[in-house]
Motif scaffolding. Structure first.
Motif, mmCIF file in Angstrom:
data_model
loop_
_atom_site.group_PDB
_atom_site.id
_atom_site.type_symbol
_atom_site.label_atom_id
_atom_site.label_comp_id
_atom_site.label_asym_id
_atom_site.label_seq_id
_atom_site.Cartn_x
_atom_site.Cartn_y
_atom_site.Cartn_z
ATOM 1 N N PRO A 1 -4.957 9.073 0.658
ATOM 2 C CA PRO A 1 -5.142 7.626 0.503
ATOM 3 C C PRO A 1 -4.192 6.852 1.410
ATOM 4 C CG PRO A 1 -3.828 8.482 -1.303
ATOM 5 C CD PRO A 1 -4.273 9.667 -0.500
ATOM 6 N N PHE A 2 -4.570 5.629 1.719
ATOM 7 C CA PHE A 2 -3.676 4.693 2.390
ATOM 8 C C PHE A 2 -3.079 3.784 1.333
ATOM 9 C CE2 PHE A 2 -6.518 5.693 5.952
ATOM 10 C CZ PHE A 2 -5.598 5.914 6.960
ATOM 11 N N ILE A 3 -1.809 3.483 1.479
ATOM 12 C CA ILE A 3 -1.160 2.542 0.569
ATOM 13 C C ILE A 3 -0.481 1.455 1.401
ATOM 14 C CG2 ILE A 3 0.720 2.227 -1.083
ATOM 15 C CD1 ILE A 3 0.068 4.875 -2.292
ATOM 16 N N ILE A 4 -0.906 0.215 1.144
ATOM 17 C CA ILE A 4 -0.249 -0.937 1.770
ATOM 18 C C ILE A 4 0.768 -1.440 0.761
ATOM 19 C CG2 ILE A 4 -0.605 -3.117 2.989
ATOM 20 C CD1 ILE A 4 -3.596 -2.431 3.058
ATOM 21 N N LYS A 5 2.017 -1.260 1.092
ATOM 22 C CA LYS A 5 3.091 -1.485 0.130
ATOM 23 C C LYS A 5 3.721 -2.864 0.319
ATOM 24 C CE LYS A 5 7.279 0.838 -1.562
ATOM 25 N NZ LYS A 5 8.223 1.950 -1.306
ATOM 26 N N ASN A 6 3.904 -3.565 -0.824
ATOM 27 C CA ASN A 6 4.651 -4.829 -0.846
ATOM 28 C C ASN A 6 3.980 -5.916 -0.008
ATOM 29 O OD1 ASN A 6 6.863 -6.296 -1.868
ATOM 30 N ND2 ASN A 6 7.958 -6.084 0.078
ATOM 31 N N VAL A 7 2.652 -6.016 -0.083
ATOM 32 C CA VAL A 7 1.901 -6.969 0.723
ATOM 33 C C VAL A 7 1.446 -8.147 -0.137
ATOM 34 C CG1 VAL A 7 -0.376 -5.893 0.336
ATOM 35 C CG2 VAL A 7 0.077 -7.160 2.465
ATOM 36 N N ASN A 8 1.281 -9.306 0.499
ATOM 37 C CA ASN A 8 0.734 -10.477 -0.171
ATOM 38 C C ASN A 8 -0.769 -10.497 0.043
ATOM 39 O OD1 ASN A 8 3.424 -11.480 -0.785
ATOM 40 N ND2 ASN A 8 3.561 -12.020 1.380
ATOM 41 N N VAL A 9 -1.529 -10.438 -1.038
ATOM 42 C CA VAL A 9 -2.982 -10.303 -0.975
ATOM 43 C C VAL A 9 -3.653 -11.651 -1.220
ATOM 44 C CG1 VAL A 9 -5.019 -9.200 -1.988
ATOM 45 C CG2 VAL A 9 -2.886 -7.902 -1.733
ATOM 46 N N ILE A 10 -4.408 -12.122 -0.256
ATOM 47 C CA ILE A 10 -5.244 -13.314 -0.421
ATOM 48 C C ILE A 10 -6.636 -12.801 -0.751
ATOM 49 C CG2 ILE A 10 -6.090 -15.435 0.637
ATOM 50 C CD1 ILE A 10 -3.703 -15.328 2.534
ATOM 51 N N ALA A 11 -6.966 -12.774 -2.039
ATOM 52 C CA ALA A 11 -8.159 -12.052 -2.490
ATOM 53 C C ALA A 11 -9.462 -12.740 -2.108
ATOM 54 C CB ALA A 11 -8.098 -11.862 -4.007
ATOM 55 N N MET A 12 -9.440 -14.072 -1.921
ATOM 56 C CA MET A 12 -10.613 -14.870 -1.589
ATOM 57 C C MET A 12 -11.681 -14.834 -2.681
ATOM 58 S SD MET A 12 -9.457 -16.260 1.006
ATOM 59 C CE MET A 12 -10.812 -17.411 0.985
ATOM 60 N N THR A 13 -11.270 -14.540 -3.904
ATOM 61 C CA THR A 13 -12.177 -14.641 -5.035
ATOM 62 C C THR A 13 -12.343 -16.115 -5.397
ATOM 63 O OG1 THR A 13 -10.254 -14.264 -6.452
ATOM 64 C CG2 THR A 13 -11.645 -12.362 -5.968
ATOM 65 N N SER A 14 -13.194 -16.399 -6.342
ATOM 66 C CA SER A 14 -13.409 -17.780 -6.786
ATOM 67 C C SER A 14 -13.034 -17.894 -8.258
ATOM 68 C CB SER A 14 -14.875 -18.176 -6.582
ATOM 69 O OG SER A 14 -15.079 -19.508 -6.970
ATOM 70 N N ILE B 1 -0.596 7.839 2.943
ATOM 71 C CA ILE B 1 -0.128 7.292 4.217
ATOM 72 C C ILE B 1 0.336 5.864 3.933
ATOM 73 C CG2 ILE B 1 -0.796 6.624 6.551
ATOM 74 C CD1 ILE B 1 -2.959 8.837 6.365
ATOM 75 N N ILE B 2 1.609 5.597 4.150
ATOM 76 C CA ILE B 2 2.207 4.321 3.759
ATOM 77 C C ILE B 2 2.145 3.324 4.916
ATOM 78 C CG2 ILE B 2 4.244 3.160 2.859
ATOM 79 C CD1 ILE B 2 3.047 5.176 0.931
ATOM 80 N N ILE B 3 1.692 2.113 4.591
ATOM 81 C CA ILE B 3 1.699 0.996 5.527
ATOM 82 C C ILE B 3 2.616 -0.064 4.941
ATOM 83 C CG2 ILE B 3 0.309 -0.794 6.647
ATOM 84 C CD1 ILE B 3 -2.128 1.105 6.187
ATOM 85 N N ASP B 4 3.624 -0.449 5.671
ATOM 86 C CA ASP B 4 4.584 -1.437 5.178
ATOM 87 C C ASP B 4 3.973 -2.838 5.272
ATOM 88 O OD1 ASP B 4 6.750 -2.888 4.362
ATOM 89 O OD2 ASP B 4 8.015 -2.412 6.094
ATOM 90 N N GLY B 5 3.759 -3.458 4.135
ATOM 91 C CA GLY B 5 3.176 -4.803 4.099
ATOM 92 C C GLY B 5 4.196 -5.891 3.859
ATOM 93 N N THR B 6 5.457 -5.597 3.958
ATOM 94 C CA THR B 6 6.507 -6.583 3.686
ATOM 95 C C THR B 6 6.352 -7.801 4.594
ATOM 96 O OG1 THR B 6 8.020 -4.807 3.042
ATOM 97 C CG2 THR B 6 8.985 -6.957 3.534
ATOM 98 N N ASP B 7 6.331 -8.972 3.978
ATOM 99 C CA ASP B 7 6.194 -10.252 4.681
ATOM 100 C C ASP B 7 4.858 -10.378 5.421
ATOM 101 O OD1 ASP B 7 8.714 -11.095 3.831
ATOM 102 O OD2 ASP B 7 9.700 -10.141 5.541
ATOM 103 N N LYS B 8 3.880 -9.558 5.037
ATOM 104 C CA LYS B 8 2.558 -9.629 5.647
ATOM 105 C C LYS B 8 1.524 -10.096 4.629
ATOM 106 C CE LYS B 8 3.260 -6.282 9.369
ATOM 107 N NZ LYS B 8 4.715 -6.280 9.301
ATOM 108 N N TRP B 9 0.349 -10.449 5.146
ATOM 109 C CA TRP B 9 -0.706 -11.052 4.335
ATOM 110 C C TRP B 9 -2.015 -10.298 4.559
ATOM 111 C CZ3 TRP B 9 0.718 -15.189 1.209
ATOM 112 C CH2 TRP B 9 2.013 -15.679 1.443
ATOM 113 N N LEU B 10 -2.656 -9.942 3.468
ATOM 114 C CA LEU B 10 -3.889 -9.167 3.540
ATOM 115 C C LEU B 10 -5.072 -10.053 3.161
ATOM 116 C CD1 LEU B 10 -4.679 -6.147 4.092
ATOM 117 C CD2 LEU B 10 -4.831 -5.902 1.593
ATOM 118 N N ILE B 11 -6.078 -10.115 4.044
ATOM 119 C CA ILE B 11 -7.283 -10.892 3.778
ATOM 120 C C ILE B 11 -8.503 -9.990 3.937
ATOM 121 C CG2 ILE B 11 -6.245 -13.062 4.528
ATOM 122 C CD1 ILE B 11 -7.843 -12.788 7.162
#
Length: 478
Positions: free
Chosen positions: A40-53, A82-92
Motif C-alpha cells: 500500500p501507499f501511505i500519505i502521512k500527515n497530509v491535509n485532505v481537501i475532500a471536495m465532498t458536499s 510505501i510512505i509519502i510525506d504529506g507534511t505541509d501538503k494538500w491532497l485534492i
C-alpha cells in the motif's frame, strides 16, 4: 496498389481490434493493471481537501491507498507500506477536463487525401501533459476509432494516462464525420454511437431544428447525455433550443453568438434559459482568450512556454496555418476582446442564478495545450468571480457528477479510485496553487514530482529533436 491495400487492411484491422471490445468494457470506471500493487501507499500527515458536499478539510491525516483505491483516511502506518510525506501538503481529487480533443491520425484526415497522413502520434506523449498536471479524467468531445485505441492502451497499462470518456459528434449538412439531416437520420446516428461504445453525444452547429430535437430525444431514451453547440438554426429563436435533456452547452461562445450588445441583461437572460431547462455550462474561457490573442498577433503563441509539449506537426499547423490570425483586422481584434469580457459576465450571471459550471478547455484549439490549459481555465473562472472552492468543485465533484462517475471519482472518500493530486500549497487560499504539484496518483499509480518532471523533459526533447521533420503545409500539399 499494394501499399493502398496494406493501408486499408491496417485500418480495418485496427478498427476491429479497437471496436470489438467497445460495447462490453467499462470505459470510464476502471483501475487498470498498473494500479495493482503489492504494497500500500501511505500519505502521512497530509491535509485532505475532500471536495465532498459540504466540503471537508481533514488536517494532518493519514491516507492509505491499496490496489488503486482509497482504503482509509485514518489508518495507521503499516510496515510494508510505501510512505509519502504529506507534511505541509494538500491532497485534492484528480482534476477533470470535460472538453478536450486529443489528436489522432484519423483526426487529420477530414478534407485531406484518403490515405493516412505520414505521421503518427505517440499515445504516451499525448497523455503525459495531462497526468503531469494532475488531470486524471478527460472527455474527448469528438472521439473516433483511434481514440478507442488510445483508451485501451491506458486501460491495459501500456500508457500512463487519464481515464477517457468518449462523445460522438453529430453534425448536419454534408461533410466528413457523422452527419444527420432528418429526424430519422439523427436517431439512427445516436443508435450507432451507442452501439459503438460512446457514452455521450456532442451536438454540432449545422444541425437543423428537427434533427437536433430527435437526437436529444433518442439519446435520452438510450441513456446518453448530450453536450455541445447551439445549432445555427436557432438564431433569432434561442429559447426553442432549450428542450428537456439538452444537458450541457460546451462553450460560453454559444450564448454570445446570440447577443446583440454584450450586456449584463443579455447574460442574465441566457442564464435564466439554462436554469429553467436544467442545462449546465462549460464556458471554455481559455479557448476564447487564446483565440483573441491570436487574432491580434501570433507573438503570444510563439512565446508560449508549454508549446514544447505539443506534437511538432501541430506546432507547425498552429504557427503556419492559423485560421484565427489569417484574416486579422482591427474590427476582429475589437470583437474578440469584447467577447472575452462578455464571457466573464456570462460566468458571473450563471453563477448568481445557480447554473452548474464545470471546467473544460477545448484543448486542441491552437494555443490551448493539453493538461496545462486546465489550470489556465481554473484561473479564468476565479477571475470571473468563482471562489477558489467553487473553482475546485467545477473540476472535481461537479464534473464527476455530470459524467455519472461520482461513485468512483471527484471526491476523496474511502472506496473511491485513487485519482489524487498532492499539492505544495493550499488551493483554497489561491486556486493558482493547483499548479504546485508534488505528485499525482492516476488510476492508483503514484507519480512523484521527479517522475512527472522527467516525463515532461523527455517529451520536450523528443519534440525538439523531430521538429524539423514536420511541416503542416507540406503534409496537406499546400
Amino acid at each position: 496498389m499494394r501499399n493502398n491495400f496494406l493501408s486499408f487492411f491496417f485500418l480495418v484491422t485496427l478498427f476491429l481490434a479497437c471496436m470489438s471490445h467497445a460495447v462490453a468494457m467499462l470505459p470510464i470506471s476502471y483501475p487498470p493493471k498498473q494500479a495493482v500493487q503489492q504494497h500500500p501507499f501511505i500519505i502521512k500527515n497530509v491535509n485532505v481537501i475532500a471536495m465532498t458536499s459540504p466540503n471537508k478539510v481533514l488536517y494532518h491525516t493519514t491516507v492509505i491507498v491499496r490496489n488503486g483505491r482509497i482504503e482509509s483516511l485514518s489508518g495507521a502506518v503499516q510496515k510494508d507500506a510505501i510512505i509519502i510525506d504529506g507534511t505541509d501538503k494538500w491532497l485534492i481529487p484528480g482534476l477533470i477536463d470535460v472538453h478536450v480533443h486529443p489528436p489522432t491520425d484519423l483526426s487529420l484526415r477530414p478534407g485531406m487525401p484518403t490515405q493516412p497522413p505520414s505521421v503518427t502520434f505517440n499515445t504516451q506523449d499525448l497523455m503525459t501533459p495531462y497526468v503531469a498536471n494532475g488531470v486524471t479524467t478527460i472527455v474527448n468531445l469528438n472521439a473516433n476509432m483511434e481514440a478507442f485505441c488510445q483508451r485501451k492502451e491506458i486501460q491495459k497499462g501500456y500508457v500512463i494516462g487519464p481515464r477517457i470518456a468518449m462523445a460522438a459528434l453529430i453534425n448536419g449538412g454534408v461533410g466528413p464525420g457523422r452527419t444527420a439531416n432528418t429526424a430519422e437520420e439523427g436517431r439512427q446516428a445516436v443508435q450507432d454511437a451507442k452501439n459503438e461504445g460512446y457514452e455521450f453525444i456532442k451536438l454540432y452547429s449545422q444541425l437543423n431544428v428537427e434533427t437536433f430535437v430527435a437526437i436529444i430525444d433518442e439519446a435520452n431514451k438510450l441513456g446518453l447525455k448530450t453536450i455541445g453547440h447551439i445549432p445555427n438554426a436557432f438564431q433569432g429563436k434561442l429559447e426553442q433550443a432549450f428542450i428537456p435533456h439538452f444537458d450541457m452547452v460546451a462553450h460560453a461562445e454559444e450564448f454570445s453568438k446570440h447577443a446583440k450588445d454584450f450586456s449584463e441583461q443579455e447574460a442574465q437572460r441566457f442564464a435564466q434559459l439554462a436554469k429553467q431547462n436544467g442545462t449546465w455550462l462549460s464556458p471554455t474561457l481559455i479557448a476564447s482568450v487564446r483565440i483573441a490573442e491570436q487574432v491580434r498577433s501570433l507573438d503570444s503563441l510563439k512565446a508560449l512556454s508549454t508549446l514544447q509539449y505539443v506534437p511538432p506537426l501541430l506546432q507547425s499547423k498552429w504557427l503556419t496555418a492559423n485560421s484565427y490570425n489569417k484574416n486579422a483586422s482591427p474590427e476582429r481584434v475589437d470583437y474578440f476582446d469584447k467577447l472575452v469580457q462578455f464571457h466573464f459576465q456570462l460566468v458571473r450571471s450563471f453563477k448568481e442564478i445557480g447554473v452548474p459550471i464545470v471546467a473544460g478547455t477545448d484543448a486542441g484549439v491552437s494555443g490551448v495545450v493539453w493538461g496545462f490549459s486546465l489550470h489556465d481555465e481554473l484561473a479564468l473562472l476565479a477571475k470571473a468571480g468563482l471562489t477558489p472552492e467553487e473553482v475546485l468543485v467545477s473540476t472535481t465533484r461537479l464534473s464527476a457528477t455530470w459524467l455519472g462517475m461520482a461513485s468512483e471519482v471527484g471526491t476523496i472518500e474511502v472506496g473511491k479510485v485513487a485519482d489524487l493530486v498532492l499539492l505544495n500549497a493550499n488551493p483554497l487560499e489561491d486556486v493558482a496553487n493547483t499548479r504546485k504539484i508534488s505528485g499525482v496518483f492516476v488510476n492508483g499509480q503514484w507519480l512523484p514530482q521527479t517522475k512527472l518532471h522527467a516525463m515532461l523533459r523527455e517529451l520536450s526533447k523528443r519534440n525538439t529533436a523531430s521538429k524539423a521533420q514536420y511541416d503542416w503545409k507540406k503534409l496537406i500539399g499546400r
